[in-house]
Structures are given as C-alpha cells and as structure tokens.
Scaffold this motif. Sequence first.
Motif, PDB file in Angstrom:
ATOM      1  N   LYS A 227       0.755  -1.135  -0.066  1.00 63.36           N
ATOM      2  CA  LYS A 227       0.204  -0.058  -0.131  1.00 63.36           C
ATOM      3  C   LYS A 227       0.850   1.030  -0.079  1.00 63.36           C
ATOM      4  CE  LYS A 227      -3.663   1.908   2.668  1.00 63.36           C
ATOM      5  NZ  LYS A 227      -4.178   1.817   4.042  1.00 63.36           N
ATOM      6  N   PHE A 228       1.890   1.091   0.915  1.00 61.27           N
ATOM      7  CA  PHE A 228       2.750   2.305   1.018  1.00 61.27           C
ATOM      8  C   PHE A 228       3.536   2.608  -0.355  1.00 61.27           C
ATOM      9  CE2 PHE A 228       7.174   3.786   2.462  1.00 61.27           C
ATOM     10  CZ  PHE A 228       6.430   4.859   2.989  1.00 61.27           C
ATOM     11  N   ARG A 229       4.004   1.505  -1.117  1.00 64.57           N
ATOM     12  CA  ARG A 229       4.433   1.586  -2.523  1.00 64.57           C
ATOM     13  C   ARG A 229       3.567   2.177  -3.473  1.00 64.57           C
ATOM     14  NH1 ARG A 229       6.375  -3.611  -2.872  1.00 64.57           N
ATOM     15  NH2 ARG A 229       7.605  -3.339  -0.809  1.00 64.57           N
ATOM     16  N   SER A 234      -3.520   8.490  -0.046  1.00 65.28           N
ATOM     17  CA  SER A 234      -3.511   9.935   0.187  1.00 65.28           C
ATOM     18  C   SER A 234      -2.293  10.004   1.280  1.00 65.28           C
ATOM     19  CB  SER A 234      -4.694  10.417   0.733  1.00 65.28           C
ATOM     20  OG  SER A 234      -4.980   9.885   2.138  1.00 65.28           O
ATOM     21  N   ALA A 235      -1.824  11.258   1.645  1.00 65.49           N
ATOM     22  CA  ALA A 235      -0.946  11.484   2.570  1.00 65.49           C
ATOM     23  C   ALA A 235      -1.348  10.975   3.985  1.00 65.49           C
ATOM     24  CB  ALA A 235      -0.517  13.004   2.809  1.00 65.49           C
ATOM     25  N   LYS A 236      -2.648  11.165   4.306  1.00 70.14           N
ATOM     26  CA  LYS A 236      -3.016  10.582   5.513  1.00 70.14           C
ATOM     27  C   LYS A 236      -2.969   9.161   5.580  1.00 70.14           C
ATOM     28  CE  LYS A 236      -6.825  11.560   8.812  1.00 70.14           C
ATOM     29  NZ  LYS A 236      -8.136  11.710   8.838  1.00 70.14           N
ATOM     30  N   ASP A 237      -3.342   8.589   4.697  1.00 68.89           N
ATOM     31  CA  ASP A 237      -3.249   7.091   4.729  1.00 68.89           C
ATOM     32  C   ASP A 237      -1.856   6.642   4.786  1.00 68.89           C
ATOM     33  OD1 ASP A 237      -5.740   6.593   4.333  1.00 68.89           O
ATOM     34  OD2 ASP A 237      -5.922   6.350   2.102  1.00 68.89           O
ATOM     35  N   LEU A 244       2.140   2.225  11.299  1.00 61.27           N
ATOM     36  CA  LEU A 244       1.673   0.871  11.523  1.00 61.27           C
ATOM     37  C   LEU A 244       3.207  -0.008  11.549  1.00 61.27           C
ATOM     38  CD1 LEU A 244      -1.628   0.398  10.115  1.00 61.27           C
ATOM     39  CD2 LEU A 244      -1.254   0.563  12.573  1.00 61.27           C
ATOM     40  N   LEU A 245       3.787   0.445  10.282  1.00 66.45           N
ATOM     41  CA  LEU A 245       4.711  -0.230   9.840  1.00 66.45           C
ATOM     42  C   LEU A 245       5.963   0.010  11.149  1.00 66.45           C
ATOM     43  CD1 LEU A 245       4.823   0.306   6.043  1.00 66.45           C
ATOM     44  CD2 LEU A 245       4.826  -2.035   7.250  1.00 66.45           C
ATOM     45  N   SER A 342       4.470  16.195   7.349  1.00 70.30           N
ATOM     46  CA  SER A 342       4.126  14.703   7.811  1.00 70.30           C
ATOM     47  C   SER A 342       5.352  13.678   8.266  1.00 70.30           C
ATOM     48  CB  SER A 342       3.339  14.043   6.642  1.00 70.30           C
ATOM     49  OG  SER A 342       3.894  14.228   5.403  1.00 70.30           O
ATOM     50  N   TYR A 343       6.514  14.077   7.301  1.00 68.80           N
ATOM     51  CA  TYR A 343       7.639  13.406   7.571  1.00 68.80           C
ATOM     52  C   TYR A 343       8.183  13.625   9.076  1.00 68.80           C
ATOM     53  CZ  TYR A 343      12.512  11.768   6.919  1.00 68.80           C
ATOM     54  OH  TYR A 343      13.670  11.057   7.174  1.00 68.80           O
TER      55      TYR A 343
END
Lengths: 827, 364
Positions: A227-229, A234-237, A244-245, A342-343
């Motif tokens: 999903k990350f890849r 979206s940014a929030k997701d 989680l990771l 966000s980072y």
Amino acid sequence: GDGDLPSATTPPDSDPTGRRRVHSMLKLYYGLNEEGTAAEQAESLDPCDINGPHFDPEVYLNKLRKDCSLCELMDHESCMVKQIRSLDSDMQTLVYENYNKFISATDTIRKMKNDFKKMEDEMDCLSANMAAITEFSARISGTLQDQHAQITKLSGVHTLLRKLQFLFELPARLNKCLELQAYAQAVSAHRRARCVLQQYSHMPSFRGIQDDCHVIMEQLAQQLRQKFRDGGSSAKDLSECVELLLQLDEPAEELCDKFLSHAQSRLEADLQGLEAELKDSAFTDTGGGSVQKTSPGSNPISPSSSSVINPFLSPTAGTDILEFIDRGCNEFVSSLCLVIASYQELFINRPQEGELASKNIPEMANGKLHVFVDTLAARYFSLVERRIQEEKGVGDNSLLVRALDRFHRRLQAITKLLPGSAVPSHGTEIVVRAARERIKQYLSALQTFYHDSLTDVRQALAAPRLAVGGASASGGGVTSKDATPSLPELLTSLSNFILNQLKSVLASVHLFTAKDITFSNKPYFKGEFCSQGVREGLVVSFIKFICQSSRQYCESAGDRGGSTPPALLLLLSRLCLDYETSTISYILTLTDEQFLVQHHTPVTPVTALCAEAREAAQKLLNHYVKVQGLIISQMLRKSVETRDWVNTIEPRNVRAVMKRVVEDTTSIDVQVGLLYEEGVRKAHSSDSSKRTFSVYSSSRQQIRYAPSYTPSAPMDTNLLSNIHKLFSERIDIFSPVEFNKVSVLTGIIKISLKTFLECVRIRTFGRYGLQQIQVDCHYLQMYLWRFVSDENLVHFLLDEIVGSAAHRCLDPSPMEQSVIEVICERG
Amino acid sequence: MERCFPFQTSVTVYKAYTRVESDANTIARALTAQTAETDAIRFLVGTQSLKFDNQITNEPKRLSSENRVLTCAAVWRMPPEWESGSHESPDDSSNNPQTLELLCHLDNTAHGSVACVLWEPLGDGKRVISLAENHVLLWDLQESSTKATISSTATLEGKGQLKFTAGKWSPHHNSTQLVTANDTAIRGWDLRSMSQIYCIENAHGQLVRDLDFNPNKQYYLASCGDDCKVKFWDVRHINEPVKCLEEHSHWVWSVRYNHSHDQLLLTGSSDSRVILSNMVSISSEPFGHLVDDDDLSDNEENQQEDKGKEPLQDSIIATYEEHEDSVYAVEWSAADPWLFASLSYDGRLVINRVPRALKYRILL
C-alpha cells in the motif's frame, strides 16, 4: 389617715408614671436594663418625689402644706385618692393572672413525670435485643469463611482462561482483520499478545500460535508495504501506514527512504510540470519572435518611433512569471511543506518509546530530510532561475517583484518547518541575483533608450532639411509639434525624456525595497542593493555611459568625416554641461533620498561624475568646433584648389564662397547662441569693420608685400614681417574652447582661416588672382570680426593670407584699397 | 646652403635664408638629406618661389624640385667637388653655393603636375618614380642619367578627381613596393605588376600629407595628415591603426622614422612645431634588455639594468618650437643618426640633436 394621705396627695394624672414604674420593675426582674435608670436615680434623690425610693412622706406633706392653698390641697388629696384606687385594682389583676399561670405550669410538670417513666422501660428492652443479634452474626460469619476463599480462586482462574482464549483466537482474529483491512486493529491486537507469546514461546502450543501470528503479521506488513508503495494513497493514509509499519518494528531508515522516495516521485511530477511550462514558454517565445510584438498600450516609456524590438516590452507569450511562480509555490512548495510536516510528525516528533528511542531515529531522519529537501529545492531553484532569466522585458517590474516576493514568502514556510535548512537562504540568493540581473537589464534598457532618443533627435535635426512640410511624421517621437523643433526645445525634451525615464526606472527598482515585500529587509536590499546596485550600478553607470557615448561621438565621427550632425554635438555638449551643473547632483540626491543610501562602501562622489561630464562636454564642444571648422575649411579649400588663379579675370565681385562662409558662420553663430551664452570679447574699436581694416590694408599689409616687387628695399620686408611676427603671439589653431558662443566662433574661424592660408600657399597666382584674394579677405574682414573674441586674430590671419598669396604671385600688383572697398560694399 | 655641422654642437639653430643672391623672401618647402653621403652631414632644401630659380641648397641626387607653374621634375647632378668629398670647409660652402647641373627633365607633361619624385631606395640609382595627378610613373634613367624614359605606369581610377598627395618607395621587399596617399586613403602598389595590393580607406579623417616606412620592420608604416594625427599601420592588418598620436594642433605635414633607431619619430606640423617622439612599443628594438643580457651582466651592470628595466613608455621626447611659421618638412641626417633638420615656410632651417640622455639610454 396616713395611708390615705399619700394616696390622696398623689395627683390623678401621675397614673402613667405609676404604671411605668411597674414595667420597670418587671424589667428589672427579667434582667433587662433600661437606660432611663440614671435619670431615675437623680430624680430619686429628691425626697419629695413620690415615686422615688427616698420619698419622705413628712417632708412631702410639709412641703405641700407650706406651698399649697387649701383648695389646692383638696384637689391634690382627691387626685391622690384616685391614684391609689387605680393602683390597687392593678395589683389585684396582676395577682390573679400570676396565680392562673402557676396552676397550669404545675399541671404540665406532673404530666411529664408520667411519660418519662414509660420510656425508660422500652429502652431496656431494646438493648437486650441488640445483644442477641450480635451473637447471631458472629456465629454466621464463622461458618461462611471457607467458601469465600474458594470463590476468589475460581474467579482468578476465570480471567486467565479468558486471556488464553484471546490468545488462541488471535490468529483467526488477525486473519479476519486482514480480510477487513482493519490493519490498525490487527496491529494493536498483536502488540497486546506479543510479549506473552514471546515469554511462553518454549511451550509448543504457544509457539504454534506465535508462529501463526508471525505469518499473518508478515502478510500484513507485506500488504502495508504494498500500500505504501502504491502511489495512489493519500498523505493521511500513508502516514497511518508508516505508523503501523513502525509499530511492526520495520527498520525506520528504510521507511524514511521509502517515504521520501515516494514523496519525491510526486514532487518530481510537479517539477516536471513546471519544466514543461518553461519549455513551452521558451518555445512560444522563439516562435513568436518573428511575429510583430504589439502591445503598445501597456508601455509607458517607449520612444514611439522605434520599430526595433523594444526592451521595455515584456515577452508575454507564455505564462507570465507570476503565474509560473504561483504554480511553483502552490504545487511544489506546498506539497514539499506537506511532506516535510508529515515526515517530521512520523519520524522526528513522535513520542519516543522503548526500543525506538535507542535507535536515535530523529537524528537520522532529520539528516535524510535535509538532503532530500536540499536536492529537490536545488532543482526547483534552477527552474525558477531559468524562468527569471527569461524575464528580459523591463516594462512592468511589479510583476517580477511580486513573483519574487511570493517565491520568497513561500520559502519562509520551509524556514519554520525546517529551521536549519539552507533552502531559504538559497532562495534569498536567487532573489538577490535576480535583483542584480534586473539592475543590469535596466541599465542596458536605459542605454538603448538613450540611443533611441538620440536617433530621434537626429531625425528631428535632419527632418527640416529633408522635408519641411512632413517633418512631423518621421520625428514624431521627440516632438509632437508639427513645426520643426528648435535646438533648445530638442534639448529640454531630450533631457526631460532621459530624466523621466530614469525616474520611472528608479521607481520600478524601488519596488524591490518596498516595505510590504518580504525580502526588502534582508541586509542586501538594505545596503548593497541601494548603494552598489542602484546608485553605482544603475545611476552612476548610466551617467558615465552618457558621457562615454558622447565621447564616442567625437572619435567615430572624426574618422568618418562628420557622420554626426554638428548640431547634435552641440546639443550633447550642452546636455553634458547641464548635467555637470545641476542634473547629476539632482539625480543622485533623488536616488539617495529614495533609497536611503547609506554609504558603507565607497561610492563615486558627485564631483567625480561632474568632472567627467564636464570633460565630455568640453570634448564635444571641441569636436563641434573642429567639425564646423572643417566644413567651412573644405569649402574654402575646394574654392582655392579648383580654381585657376593664374588666368583669372579681374575681380568684380566677392566670390560666392566667401558669402557662403559668412552666411554659414552667421548661422553657426545663431545655432550656438541658442544654447550657449555670449561670452566675453576683447574690447574693440567702435567701427572695427571698416576703419581697422583700412588701417590694416593701407599700412601694414601694403608695407608687407609692396616692397617685394620693389627691389630697392628687399630687406625691409623681411625685417618688418619678422618684427611683426616677433610680437604676435603664436596661434593655437585647435585649442580647447570655453563654454560660450564667442569662444566657439573664434575656434571655428581660426580653423577656417588657417586652412585658407595653407591652401593659398601651395597655389600660384596671377595678378588678378591676388586681387581676388585681396577682395575676399577684405570681405571676410568686414564680417568676421564681430564673431571673435579678439579681432586682431582675424586681422593677423587675413594679413598672412594676402601676404602668402603675394609671395606666390607672378605679377604682384595689388588692387587699390578704395576699389576693394567698393567691390565689397556692393556685394 | 648645406653645411657640415661639427659634432660638438649639440643643438644648432640655423637660419636658412639660403639664397645668397636672393633679394626676396625665400619660401622654402622641401628638404631632404643627402643619403649617398655618409661622412658629411648635408641637407638639401627646396624652395618655392616663382620669380627666381628655385634653389636646391645641396646635392641634387635625391631631390625633386617642384615648381607649380611648370609642374615639372628634373634630375640634377651635384657639384663635382662634393662628389669627391675631400674638402669641405664650412666657410667655403656657405659663401659659395655651387650650382647644380641639370641632367634631364622628367618629361611628364601628358600627366599633369608632379606631386613627388622618389628614388629607388636601393640599387644603383637607375630608377625613379614620380607621382603626377593620378598617375604613377616609373622612369628608367639612361646614359648617365641624362635621359629618362617611362618604363611603366599605373593609373588610379575612381570617381571624382583623384590626386596623389604623397608617396614612398618601400625599402623592403627588394624595392618592389610603393605606397601612395590620395585624399584620405593610403594605397600599396606592387611595382612588378603595377597593380594595387592594398588600400586603407579613410586612413585619416582628412587629407593624408605624408608617409614613411619603418626602415627595420617591413610591414610597418607611419602616416600623417590634416586631422592632426600620426598613425602607425601594419599593412597586413589594415582595419585599425596599430597606434595613433594626437599631439599636433594643426595639419601634420611630414613624418620621418629615424633610419637606425626606428623608435625615434619626427613630425612637423603647420602649428609651427616639430615633435620628436619615442615609440618604443612598436619599434623593432625590444623593450629593456634581452634575457641573454642577464647572463652576461655582472653586479655593476645589474644596477644599470635596473634603471633600464623601468619600462620605456611611448612618449614625446621633445617639442621644438623654434619655428615661427608652418613647418613643412623634417628630415633625419643620413650621416649622423642623432641629428635632424626641420624647415619652415619662412625659410628657417633648424637643426637639432636627439637629447643626450635619451641617446645614451638607447645605446646602452
């Protein structure tokens, strides 16, 4: 009768007093104090006071008896009797009332005595009951104690069993979560179980569960990574995903990298969009180059006639720079900010817990972030710079300034997000560079403008000669009048044009330092921009340029034989002189005021500029003299060289050339007079035109060459001419001229006559040739003296000319002076 | 009125009112050095007068006399006793001017008036060039120079009335090149084909008055003119002058390189001045000392070297203002490289020396 007496003596109206006395006694009984007691005591000392305690009936009676008449005594007695009666009845009433009350009180007390006896019995009964209950309760608790312990134990077992059940059900639950994509739930469930499983992993059953969980979680992590890849989320997701990771013990470094590379791909897309736009505009720009650019209305400062591409027109073929920067800010910078934010939230600012803390994630993540931001920003900057460089047109500076302002302002967000970053300072550098570039562009635009203006002036100067009627059509830029403009008008309009242009440029540049512009308070814009940039780079350079280009006119024109019209030289010379006297200091003061220049660094002083301008003015004027002198010289030279002086006829007239010379000199005189003051001349005799010349021709000149054909006295001539030369001063033909009309004219006449002299010396004359020269010289003498500062100069040169001609004459017989005069006056 | 000037006189001002028999002002215009003579310092002066025979004050071998009326040119022989060169007491020659022997006229009546006449710079003196109006005429002298025949001609074509004003026969290239001036242009000619090889249009703003070749650098050329300038040209690059001097305040009539030390340049102008300049930067002599000199030099020479090392700038050495009228000609002596003469309209001939300090500086 004693008892009666007091009462009889008591006046009936004292009844209220008596009643009051009763009240006060009651009050005394109940312990209430009355303030009136003191007065009563004072009263009571009087033995005659019937109510007082010290009342003495004997004294009272004696007093009454002494004081009162019989009748009064009688009245007193009856009054007293009345009072006594009322007092008795009062007493009776009181006694009766008190008696009643006493009887009822006695009844009540008797009743209470009975009630208390009954209560005592009931209380005894109650205490006996309570003792029985206590005994029973103690007996019960003793019997129940064993059962209670058992129940507690059972409930503990129950809890444990529920936990175990959770563990056993965990794989299934995780699977379900996975199916439902409730990753957060799954992770939290797993986290709860993880420690326990870890602890009891030596037991096979738990181990099995643990393995199952591992597999599932692995799968989950896989999905999360997937999903990350996938770029789509979206940014929030995404941030949720990362969180989680991280909780799943994913290595943070890798995550950072992945996160950043993901962000990079999106930002790259933005950058590519910008780049495409850049290429587009470049393409349309070159493509549109051939098309005539016509946007005249927007342009406040174009000299109208220039058909060349005007530098003040901005190349607005593509999107304008503000739009471009806007797009850059909105797309790139804001998403960059979002990424940074966000980072930071994910990797840097998160509360550090347990093992994560030890890995020093924030430091590592921060480093990565800086590198990331720096590289992307560098690309962005290079794009922006390319775009800025395309901004060649200097028409509307506000657009660029606003664009730069926006650019700079948006970068401040990065400063706030990323305090240590070099990005904003790079941004400022770009702005500074753009400003510098801008100043250069303005300078070159000003220079072009100056050239164009001069071209227009040239046209205006040429126009009257070409076509007097339609002059306005060609030279419309400089003068809107349809009459041919005079030199002073041209001068003022030219200098006004330049000044206005300069002012408008200053106003444009001033936008850079406006208060509402974010970068205007940077040290560069406060200091160097004003002093080195605007003052030195723009204003001073421009003034220097004017001087320099003026000087170039002197040099280039000299070789190409006067391609510059002399009037232009004169005009420029006056312009430079005006600059020296006032304009330069005005401009610089204006600049200093507008830009509040603080002279930290050494700047060109006004005096140096003025000196330069003066030098240019001098050079131009010298050159003007040379050129005008040359024009007249050429005329004279041609006239001497092309004529056969040996075989000419007897002079009847002044030659037309001489008239032309005088005419030209007069018109030059007028021309110079329009721009320069008169100047001083040496005092001359009242009738210079005639008398002096006659003296000159009859005495000096005659002596000079007459003996040359009178062989009797050959040495006289030598002697005389040499003596004459001994006393005459050497004439510097091309000497610097002063800034006035007389000096200019003197220079021109000197050059012309000297040429005349040199030409005459290499010709051979016949008798009439010499006479013609005589006539011509006399004519020149008549008219030229008035123009020069020292008429002797003209005398001397003309004298030399006639003398030289005589030397080169085959038959030197001069004409009669009177004849010469007649001829000259006639024509 | 040529004379030998003793070496001791460092500066001699000599009034050349030359004609002993002349009763009128002598108006002088032409001046040349006797180039064949190496022992005696001798100048020839040409006059410009109408009523009298124009005189040539010295040996006629390299001289043209112009008479504007007759517009002719002639070849003369100098008096024989000078040729022998044995005795020259100054008194002798000054009091007894020798007359020149006319050898032949250059008969050019067909071509108009002569602007100048040039001897072949090298060789046996058999060839002469004259410039007349717009023609270049190359003459061969035959029978002991008593007869002159035109061997070849070239004509300058162009619009307007073209007229040569000056010319110079190049001493380089085996005497096959000529340079001429007309109006503002300078032209080079190849004498073998009699064709134009280069042309510097607008070399000067106004008329070009004189030309001279650098005797040691074959492509370098000096010119002067009515724009008061002296310009130096490299004829291989004719677009721009190599250098330009602007010291005179009126027309420059004459320019001459020193024959041995070509940094020394003499100019005469109608502002009555003669200017001696030191054009080090474009001379054939190198700046300062060569590297080899360093090896040879010992301590005491080093000191001198230091002095020599301050770079010699292009500069004006001296301005001579002895003349009171226009100076029309200047010339270096053929015999003594440090001596030069200048001639003005009023007939005054002034002879000067290069300042001693400069001379030593150049020599040492």
